[in-house]
Design a protein around this motif. Structure first.
Motif, PDB file in Angstrom:
ATOM      1  N   ALA A  88       0.843  -1.195   0.000  1.00  0.00           N
ATOM      2  CA  ALA A  88       0.000   0.000   0.000  1.00  0.00           C
ATOM      3  C   ALA A  88       0.875   1.240   0.000  1.00  0.00           C
ATOM      4  CB  ALA A  88      -0.932   0.005   1.209  1.00  0.00           C
ATOM      5  N   CYS A  89       0.443   2.234  -0.727  1.00  0.00           N
ATOM      6  CA  CYS A  89       1.125   3.526  -0.777  1.00  0.00           C
ATOM      7  C   CYS A  89       0.115   4.585  -0.366  1.00  0.00           C
ATOM      8  CB  CYS A  89       1.644   3.796  -2.179  1.00  0.00           C
ATOM      9  SG  CYS A  89       2.331   5.447  -2.429  1.00  0.00           S
ATOM     10  N   ALA A  90       0.285   5.119   0.822  1.00  0.00           N
ATOM     11  CA  ALA A  90      -0.599   6.166   1.330  1.00  0.00           C
ATOM     12  C   ALA A  90      -0.030   7.517   0.952  1.00  0.00           C
ATOM     13  CB  ALA A  90      -0.741   6.039   2.842  1.00  0.00           C
ATOM     14  N   ALA A  91      -0.850   8.307   0.283  1.00  0.00           N
ATOM     15  CA  ALA A  91      -0.397   9.609  -0.206  1.00  0.00           C
ATOM     16  C   ALA A  91      -1.088  10.731   0.545  1.00  0.00           C
ATOM     17  CB  ALA A  91      -0.677   9.723  -1.697  1.00  0.00           C
ATOM     18  N   SER A  92      -0.379  11.810   0.733  1.00  0.00           N
ATOM     19  CA  SER A  92      -0.950  12.998   1.346  1.00  0.00           C
ATOM     20  C   SER A  92      -0.332  14.227   0.711  1.00  0.00           C
ATOM     21  CB  SER A  92      -0.722  13.003   2.862  1.00  0.00           C
ATOM     22  OG  SER A  92       0.660  12.994   3.144  1.00  0.00           O
ATOM     23  N   GLY A  93      -0.984  15.348   0.892  1.00  0.00           N
ATOM     24  CA  GLY A  93      -0.472  16.578   0.328  1.00  0.00           C
ATOM     25  C   GLY A  93      -1.392  17.142  -0.731  1.00  0.00           C
ATOM     26  N   SER A  94      -0.925  18.171  -1.385  1.00  0.00           N
ATOM     27  CA  SER A  94      -1.754  18.863  -2.372  1.00  0.00           C
ATOM     28  C   SER A  94      -1.508  18.333  -3.783  1.00  0.00           C
ATOM     29  CB  SER A  94      -1.446  20.362  -2.323  1.00  0.00           C
ATOM     30  OG  SER A  94      -0.091  20.597  -2.645  1.00  0.00           O
ATOM     31  N   GLY A  95      -2.550  18.435  -4.579  1.00  0.00           N
ATOM     32  CA  GLY A  95      -2.409  18.079  -5.988  1.00  0.00           C
ATOM     33  C   GLY A  95      -2.451  16.606  -6.307  1.00  0.00           C
ATOM     34  N   LEU A  96      -2.895  15.791  -5.367  1.00  0.00           N
ATOM     35  CA  LEU A  96      -2.929  14.355  -5.623  1.00  0.00           C
ATOM     36  C   LEU A  96      -3.844  13.998  -6.788  1.00  0.00           C
ATOM     37  CD1 LEU A  96      -3.037  12.986  -1.976  1.00  0.00           C
ATOM     38  CD2 LEU A  96      -1.155  12.779  -3.595  1.00  0.00           C
ATOM     39  N   ASP A  97      -4.891  14.771  -6.952  1.00  0.00           N
ATOM     40  CA  ASP A  97      -5.853  14.497  -8.021  1.00  0.00           C
ATOM     41  C   ASP A  97      -5.234  14.629  -9.405  1.00  0.00           C
ATOM     42  OD1 ASP A  97      -8.706  16.028  -6.320  1.00  0.00           O
ATOM     43  OD2 ASP A  97      -7.707  14.087  -6.075  1.00  0.00           O
ATOM     44  N   ASP A  98      -4.088  15.263  -9.492  1.00  0.00           N
ATOM     45  CA  ASP A  98      -3.452  15.508 -10.785  1.00  0.00           C
ATOM     46  C   ASP A  98      -2.223  14.650 -11.015  1.00  0.00           C
ATOM     47  OD1 ASP A  98      -4.119  18.982 -10.198  1.00  0.00           O
ATOM     48  OD2 ASP A  98      -5.303  17.537 -11.350  1.00  0.00           O
ATOM     49  N   ARG A  99      -2.049  13.633 -10.181  1.00  0.00           N
ATOM     50  CA  ARG A  99      -0.818  12.865 -10.256  1.00  0.00           C
ATOM     51  C   ARG A  99      -1.033  11.380 -10.467  1.00  0.00           C
ATOM     52  NH1 ARG A  99       3.977  14.719  -8.055  1.00  0.00           N
ATOM     53  NH2 ARG A  99       4.057  16.926  -7.506  1.00  0.00           N
ATOM     54  N   ALA A 100      -0.271  10.840 -11.427  1.00  0.00           N
ATOM     55  CA  ALA A 100      -0.167   9.386 -11.524  1.00  0.00           C
ATOM     56  C   ALA A 100       0.757   8.897 -10.409  1.00  0.00           C
ATOM     57  CB  ALA A 100       0.396   8.995 -12.882  1.00  0.00           C
ATOM     58  N   ILE A 101       0.531   7.657  -9.983  1.00  0.00           N
ATOM     59  CA  ILE A 101       1.356   7.045  -8.945  1.00  0.00           C
ATOM     60  C   ILE A 101       1.930   5.745  -9.496  1.00  0.00           C
ATOM     61  CG2 ILE A 101       1.431   6.057  -6.628  1.00  0.00           C
ATOM     62  CD1 ILE A 101       0.879   8.994  -6.504  1.00  0.00           C
ATOM     63  N   ALA A 102       3.178   5.508  -9.222  1.00  0.00           N
ATOM     64  CA  ALA A 102       3.831   4.299  -9.723  1.00  0.00           C
ATOM     65  C   ALA A 102       4.530   3.549  -8.600  1.00  0.00           C
ATOM     66  CB  ALA A 102       4.850   4.656 -10.803  1.00  0.00           C
ATOM     67  N   TRP A 103       4.742   2.277  -8.863  1.00  0.00           N
ATOM     68  CA  TRP A 103       5.578   1.443  -8.014  1.00  0.00           C
ATOM     69  C   TRP A 103       6.875   1.152  -8.764  1.00  0.00           C
ATOM     70  CZ3 TRP A 103       4.861   0.324  -3.015  1.00  0.00           C
ATOM     71  CH2 TRP A 103       3.584   0.474  -2.476  1.00  0.00           C
ATOM     72  N   TYR A 104       7.971   1.375  -8.065  1.00  0.00           N
ATOM     73  CA  TYR A 104       9.295   1.007  -8.557  1.00  0.00           C
ATOM     74  C   TYR A 104       9.858  -0.056  -7.612  1.00  0.00           C
ATOM     75  CZ  TYR A 104       9.934   5.028 -11.734  1.00  0.00           C
ATOM     76  OH  TYR A 104       9.857   5.930 -12.764  1.00  0.00           O
ATOM     77  N   ARG A 105      10.902  -0.724  -8.067  1.00  0.00           N
ATOM     78  CA  ARG A 105      11.597  -1.649  -7.167  1.00  0.00           C
ATOM     79  C   ARG A 105      13.087  -1.613  -7.441  1.00  0.00           C
ATOM     80  NH1 ARG A 105       9.735  -7.704  -9.283  1.00  0.00           N
ATOM     81  NH2 ARG A 105      10.799  -7.640 -11.313  1.00  0.00           N
ATOM     82  N   GLN A 106      13.816  -1.866  -6.376  1.00  0.00           N
ATOM     83  CA  GLN A 106      15.274  -1.969  -6.452  1.00  0.00           C
ATOM     84  C   GLN A 106      15.625  -3.380  -6.004  1.00  0.00           C
ATOM     85  OE1 GLN A 106      17.804   1.039  -6.597  1.00  0.00           O
ATOM     86  NE2 GLN A 106      18.917  -0.717  -7.392  1.00  0.00           N
ATOM     87  N   THR A 107      15.968  -4.215  -6.948  1.00  0.00           N
ATOM     88  CA  THR A 107      16.344  -5.593  -6.627  1.00  0.00           C
ATOM     89  C   THR A 107      17.862  -5.703  -6.566  1.00  0.00           C
ATOM     90  OG1 THR A 107      16.187  -6.172  -8.960  1.00  0.00           O
ATOM     91  CG2 THR A 107      14.251  -6.569  -7.599  1.00  0.00           C
ATOM     92  N   PRO A 108      18.381  -6.656  -5.798  1.00  0.00           N
ATOM     93  CA  PRO A 108      19.832  -6.765  -5.622  1.00  0.00           C
ATOM     94  C   PRO A 108      20.588  -6.871  -6.936  1.00  0.00           C
ATOM     95  CG  PRO A 108      18.707  -8.159  -4.047  1.00  0.00           C
ATOM     96  CD  PRO A 108      17.658  -7.647  -4.971  1.00  0.00           C
ATOM     97  N   GLY A 109      21.590  -6.036  -7.092  1.00  0.00           N
ATOM     98  CA  GLY A 109      22.430  -6.081  -8.273  1.00  0.00           C
ATOM     99  C   GLY A 109      21.859  -5.408  -9.499  1.00  0.00           C
ATOM    100  N   LYS A 110      20.683  -4.801  -9.354  1.00  0.00           N
ATOM    101  CA  LYS A 110      20.054  -4.164 -10.520  1.00  0.00           C
ATOM    102  C   LYS A 110      19.705  -2.720 -10.215  1.00  0.00           C
ATOM    103  CE  LYS A 110      18.005  -8.401 -12.397  1.00  0.00           C
ATOM    104  NZ  LYS A 110      16.747  -9.047 -12.869  1.00  0.00           N
ATOM    105  N   GLU A 111      19.528  -1.967 -11.257  1.00  0.00           N
ATOM    106  CA  GLU A 111      19.085  -0.588 -11.101  1.00  0.00           C
ATOM    107  C   GLU A 111      17.604  -0.564 -10.734  1.00  0.00           C
ATOM    108  OE1 GLU A 111      22.124   1.521 -14.311  1.00  0.00           O
ATOM    109  OE2 GLU A 111      19.962   1.657 -14.565  1.00  0.00           O
ATOM    110  N   ARG A 112      17.207   0.517 -10.113  1.00  0.00           N
ATOM    111  CA  ARG A 112      15.791   0.667  -9.796  1.00  0.00           C
ATOM    112  C   ARG A 112      14.983   0.692 -11.086  1.00  0.00           C
ATOM    113  NH1 ARG A 112      14.277   5.386  -5.742  1.00  0.00           N
ATOM    114  NH2 ARG A 112      15.069   6.652  -7.473  1.00  0.00           N
ATOM    115  N   GLU A 113      13.873  -0.023 -11.091  1.00  0.00           N
ATOM    116  CA  GLU A 113      13.040  -0.114 -12.295  1.00  0.00           C
ATOM    117  C   GLU A 113      11.587   0.176 -11.964  1.00  0.00           C
ATOM    118  OE1 GLU A 113      12.705  -4.041 -14.005  1.00  0.00           O
ATOM    119  OE2 GLU A 113      12.419  -5.001 -12.044  1.00  0.00           O
ATOM    120  N   GLY A 114      10.912   0.774 -12.922  1.00  0.00           N
ATOM    121  CA  GLY A 114       9.486   0.971 -12.783  1.00  0.00           C
ATOM    122  C   GLY A 114       8.759  -0.341 -12.981  1.00  0.00           C
ATOM    123  N   VAL A 115       7.770  -0.602 -12.132  1.00  0.00           N
ATOM    124  CA  VAL A 115       7.032  -1.861 -12.175  1.00  0.00           C
ATOM    125  C   VAL A 115       5.612  -1.653 -12.680  1.00  0.00           C
ATOM    126  CG1 VAL A 115       6.128  -3.770 -10.790  1.00  0.00           C
ATOM    127  CG2 VAL A 115       8.409  -2.833 -10.305  1.00  0.00           C
TER     128      VAL A 115
END
Length: 123
Positions: free
Chosen positions: A21-48
């Motif tokens: 779960a990703c709980a968001a707060s703050g202003s402008g949330l209605d105008d924002r896409a949200i993504a999940w990224y991951r950082q796996t061992p030995g690899k660069e962070r990637e968008g999932v």
């Protein structure tokens, strides 16, 4: 400014499931896409996976799209990542991020990040 906080990580056996779960707060949330990224061992962070501001459209990378699904509860300002049939290669730190655009049109322009939640898949 948007603040994000991930939860739901943990230790799970191969083949198991987790819901992040990703709980968001703050202003402008209605105008924002949200993504999940991951950082796996030995690899660069990637968008999932990414979901648009309204939750109507989403995108998940091919390598996990048959196992992971993203959803968004706009009333609760929370984005979820359901992960099924987890594999050892899914082990890593999972981050959510907010994009400066309402749409998921690329893995760029993410300006707010959570601290991450650890997912460990091991027997």
């Amino acid at each position: 400014q948007v603040q994000l906080m991930e939860s739901g990580g943990g230790l799970v056996q191969p083949g198991g499931s987790l819901t992040l779960a990703c709980a968001a707060s703050g202003s402008g949330l209605d105008d924002r896409a949200i993504a999940w990224y991951r950082q796996t061992p030995g690899k660069e962070r990637e968008g999932v996976s990414c979901i648009s501001n309204t939750g109507e459209t989403s995108y998940t990378i091919d390598v996990v799209k048959d196992r992971f699904s993203i959803s968004r509860n706009t009333a609760k300002n929370t984005v979820y990542l359901q992960m099924n049939n987890l594999k050892q290669e899914d082990t890593g730190v999972y981050y959510c991020a907010a994009r400066i655009s309402p749409w998921c049109s690329g893995w760029f322009d993410y300006d707010s990040w959570g601290q991450g939640t650890q997912v460990t898949v091991s027997s």
